[in-house]
Design a protein around this motif. Structure first.
Motif, PDB file in Angstrom:
ATOM      1  N   GLY A  32       0.816  -1.208   0.000  1.00  0.00           N
ATOM      2  CA  GLY A  32       0.000   0.000   0.000  1.00  0.00           C
ATOM      3  C   GLY A  32       0.846   1.253   0.000  1.00  0.00           C
ATOM      4  O   GLY A  32       0.533   2.229  -0.698  1.00  0.00           O
ATOM      5  N   VAL A  33       1.941   1.245   0.787  1.00  0.00           N
ATOM      6  CA  VAL A  33       2.852   2.392   0.810  1.00  0.00           C
ATOM      7  C   VAL A  33       3.473   2.593  -0.570  1.00  0.00           C
ATOM      8  O   VAL A  33       3.544   3.727  -1.082  1.00  0.00           O
ATOM      9  CB  VAL A  33       3.956   2.204   1.864  1.00  0.00           C
ATOM     10  CG1 VAL A  33       4.980   3.337   1.782  1.00  0.00           C
ATOM     11  CG2 VAL A  33       3.356   2.135   3.255  1.00  0.00           C
ATOM     12  N   ALA A  34       3.908   1.494  -1.202  1.00  0.00           N
ATOM     13  CA  ALA A  34       4.516   1.584  -2.534  1.00  0.00           C
ATOM     14  C   ALA A  34       3.519   2.117  -3.561  1.00  0.00           C
ATOM     15  O   ALA A  34       3.874   2.936  -4.422  1.00  0.00           O
ATOM     16  CB  ALA A  34       5.036   0.215  -2.962  1.00  0.00           C
ATOM     17  N   MET A  35       2.262   1.680  -3.470  1.00  0.00           N
ATOM     18  CA  MET A  35       1.241   2.173  -4.391  1.00  0.00           C
ATOM     19  C   MET A  35       1.000   3.666  -4.190  1.00  0.00           C
ATOM     20  O   MET A  35       0.886   4.430  -5.161  1.00  0.00           O
ATOM     21  CB  MET A  35      -0.055   1.388  -4.183  1.00  0.00           C
ATOM     22  CG  MET A  35       0.011  -0.064  -4.653  1.00  0.00           C
ATOM     23  SD  MET A  35      -1.412  -1.043  -4.073  1.00  0.00           S
ATOM     24  CE  MET A  35      -2.793  -0.112  -4.738  1.00  0.00           C
ATOM     25  N   ALA A  36       0.922   4.100  -2.916  1.00  0.00           N
ATOM     26  CA  ALA A  36       0.704   5.520  -2.634  1.00  0.00           C
ATOM     27  C   ALA A  36       1.877   6.368  -3.116  1.00  0.00           C
ATOM     28  O   ALA A  36       1.698   7.458  -3.666  1.00  0.00           O
ATOM     29  CB  ALA A  36       0.480   5.720  -1.133  1.00  0.00           C
ATOM     30  N   VAL A  37       3.092   5.859  -2.917  1.00  0.00           N
ATOM     31  CA  VAL A  37       4.282   6.566  -3.388  1.00  0.00           C
ATOM     32  C   VAL A  37       4.273   6.675  -4.911  1.00  0.00           C
ATOM     33  O   VAL A  37       4.609   7.733  -5.477  1.00  0.00           O
ATOM     34  CB  VAL A  37       5.562   5.856  -2.904  1.00  0.00           C
ATOM     35  CG1 VAL A  37       6.795   6.366  -3.652  1.00  0.00           C
ATOM     36  CG2 VAL A  37       5.745   6.050  -1.408  1.00  0.00           C
ATOM     37  N   ALA A  38       3.881   5.592  -5.590  1.00  0.00           N
ATOM     38  CA  ALA A  38       3.843   5.601  -7.053  1.00  0.00           C
ATOM     39  C   ALA A  38       2.861   6.649  -7.562  1.00  0.00           C
ATOM     40  O   ALA A  38       3.183   7.428  -8.479  1.00  0.00           O
ATOM     41  CB  ALA A  38       3.470   4.216  -7.577  1.00  0.00           C
ATOM     42  N   VAL A  39       1.663   6.683  -6.984  1.00  0.00           N
ATOM     43  CA  VAL A  39       0.673   7.692  -7.389  1.00  0.00           C
ATOM     44  C   VAL A  39       1.209   9.093  -7.105  1.00  0.00           C
ATOM     45  O   VAL A  39       1.048  10.016  -7.910  1.00  0.00           O
ATOM     46  CB  VAL A  39      -0.668   7.466  -6.656  1.00  0.00           C
ATOM     47  CG1 VAL A  39      -1.647   8.606  -6.956  1.00  0.00           C
ATOM     48  CG2 VAL A  39      -1.275   6.131  -7.054  1.00  0.00           C
ATOM     49  N   ASN A  40       1.857   9.247  -5.969  1.00  0.00           N
ATOM     50  CA  ASN A  40       2.420  10.537  -5.577  1.00  0.00           C
ATOM     51  C   ASN A  40       3.429  11.031  -6.602  1.00  0.00           C
ATOM     52  O   ASN A  40       3.372  12.191  -7.062  1.00  0.00           O
ATOM     53  CB  ASN A  40       3.094  10.381  -4.207  1.00  0.00           C
ATOM     54  CG  ASN A  40       3.259  11.683  -3.462  1.00  0.00           C
ATOM     55  OD1 ASN A  40       2.297  12.396  -3.248  1.00  0.00           O
ATOM     56  ND2 ASN A  40       4.480  11.989  -3.069  1.00  0.00           N
TER      57      ASN A  40
END
Length: 464
Positions: free
Chosen positions: A291-299
């Protein structure tokens, strides 16, 4: 002049005058956007105070969507429509689209983000709606930052407009020092490097040495250009008695990419982190590191696409997101270790090696950033790694001069890294003597005059 309202009115008129000179045909859009922001902000606060949270949320969403729609139409509509048409055409469903070729209004990417943060902060209870329309309009249109940032937050900037500012020597001196250093970075480093890095992108000129020089120097050019503008804006604000948010903090001292983004374009990075990453990270917290990696990617994709409608900016964001994955899974993403220094006050060997590696990784991303399209980016990479000229690049006497100035500037920023700019040095040692300080100031003015060709080179970030 002791009236804050009068000061704000004069500052607003000056800001609108500057905007008129920059983009006369789109001044109306800035005025209308501000008027709508004022009404929506007041409405959000009124609904919250009358215990109507759902309506307040709906109005906040509507305001954010309106600001994003404005940005989408002028900046992304042609890009996404053309991509959509091309995709369906390849599937055998012919569609057509006549490109609108709308010209991006000056500063839209910056003032639309200001307006969005204004709506969201009111809704979150961090900020009261500004009932003085002049103050709000001054915040949105503030002339030093309207062209290319930094992106000030309303909760930090608006309170400054509610109290009168007094003309103070300390503010004038601090602002002038910031502007002097910003002009030096822009004219003596960025503008000097620009012709050489630009030449490397003329692929008819096959020179691997030049390509390597451009690869290594373009991050420095970008930093000198953008941080130079930011210091000019911050310094101008300081002279007017206003504090503008910091935008850079020695990014080349970063020891990994996460630390780099805490130091580079801070106002944009922190904005996207607060309004994109944090909500997504909370929503996807049950997914753990994925989830952190997905949020970072969107960011990071958001940061990339904020710069423009081009697949190169999409790849720029995705590339940085990939660099974050090892940091997230190793736990280094959340750690912020203090830089260690030796007896001479220099970084340790381990930290220096990590800084160099981070710089090279960032330089790869800047090829994507600089390229006009994806094909040009890969062509540049091909020229860079071709095994025709395996020797190190030749550094001419002129380039040695450039490197000396760059090294001196970066060294000064390292030594005075805890200050807003290197010229805000303390009066210790030789620097306690006024003659030494003024010798440095006049030396910088001389270099600016010597390297200036009399024309005003455009700042890179004004195109965004």
């Amino acid at each position: 002049m002791h009236s804050a309202r009068l000061q704000n009115t004069l500052l607003l008129l000056a800001s609108y005058a500057v905007y008129y000179l920059l983009d006369a045909h789109m001044l109306w859009l800035l005025v209308v956007a501000t008027a709508v922001a004022y009404a929506i902000g007041w409405g959000i606060e009124w609904l919250e105070s009358h215990s109507k949270p759902r309506l307040a949320s709906a109005l906040t969403t509507a305001g954010v969507c309106l600001a994003l729609a404005l940005l989408f139409v002028f900046k992304y509509l042609d890009f996404f429509a053309s991509a959509f048409v091309e995709a369906f055409t390849r599937l055998g469903i012919p569609l057509s689209w006549t490109a609108l070729h709308l010209v991006l209004p000056v500063g839209l990417s910056f003032y639309s983000f200001k307006i969005i943060s204004y709506f969201v902060d009111i809704h979150r209870g961090r900020l009261r709606a500004e009932h003085d329309v002049v103050a709000l309009a001054t915040y949105v249109a503030f002339f030093p930052t309207i062209l290319a940032g930094p992106i000030d937050r309303p909760g930090e900037f608006l309170p400054q407009l509610r109290t009168p500012r007094r003309l103070a020597y300390r503010h004038l001196a601090d602002g002038a020092k910031m502007m002097l250093w910003g002009a030096f970075m822009k004219i003596c480093i960025a503008d000097v490097l620009a012709p050489h890095t630009d030449l490397a992108w003329q692929f008819s000129y096959h020179d691997q040495h030049l390509a390597l020089w451009a690869f290594l120097m373009y991050p420095v050019q970008m930093y000198a250009d953008f941080s130079g503008y930011s210091l000019l804006a911050i310094g101008a604000g300081r002279m007017l008695g206003l504090r503008v948010t910091t935008n850079f903090r020695q990014p080349f001292l970063a020891r990994n990419v996460a630390e780099y983004w805490h130091r580079w374009h801070i106002s944009l990075t922190s904005w996207v982190t607060d309004y994109v990453f944090m909500p997504l990270n909370v929503r996807w917290r049950n997914l753990g590191r994925v989830g952190v990696a997905m949020a970072v990617a969107v960011n990071l994709v958001t940061i990339g696409l904020w710069h423009g409608a081009n697949f190169t900016y999409l790849l720029f964001g995705l590339y940085h997101a990939l660099l974050f994955i090892p940091l997230i899974y190793s736990g280094a993403f959340a750690r912020n270790k203090k830089m260690r220094t030796n007896r001479l006050g220099l970084p340790t060997t381990n930290d220096v090696l990590r800084m160099l590696l981070t710089y090279l990784l960032v330089a790869v991303a800047f090829v994507l950033f600089r390229a006009p399209d994806v094909e040009a980016a890969f062509t540049f990479f091909a020229h860079l790694i071709q095994p025709v000229l395996p020797s190190l690049p030749v550094v001419s006497g002129t380039r040695w001069g450039y490197l000396l100035i760059i090294f001196a500037a970066l060294a000064a920023e390292y030594v005075f890294r805890r200050l807003p700019s290197p010229l805000q040095f303390q009066g210790n040692g030789l620097l306690r003597h006024r003659i030494v300080r003024y010798a440095i100031y006049y030396a910088l003015i001389f270099l600016i005059y010597a390297y200036s060709d009399g024309t005003a080179a455009e700042f890179i970030y004004t195109q965004f």
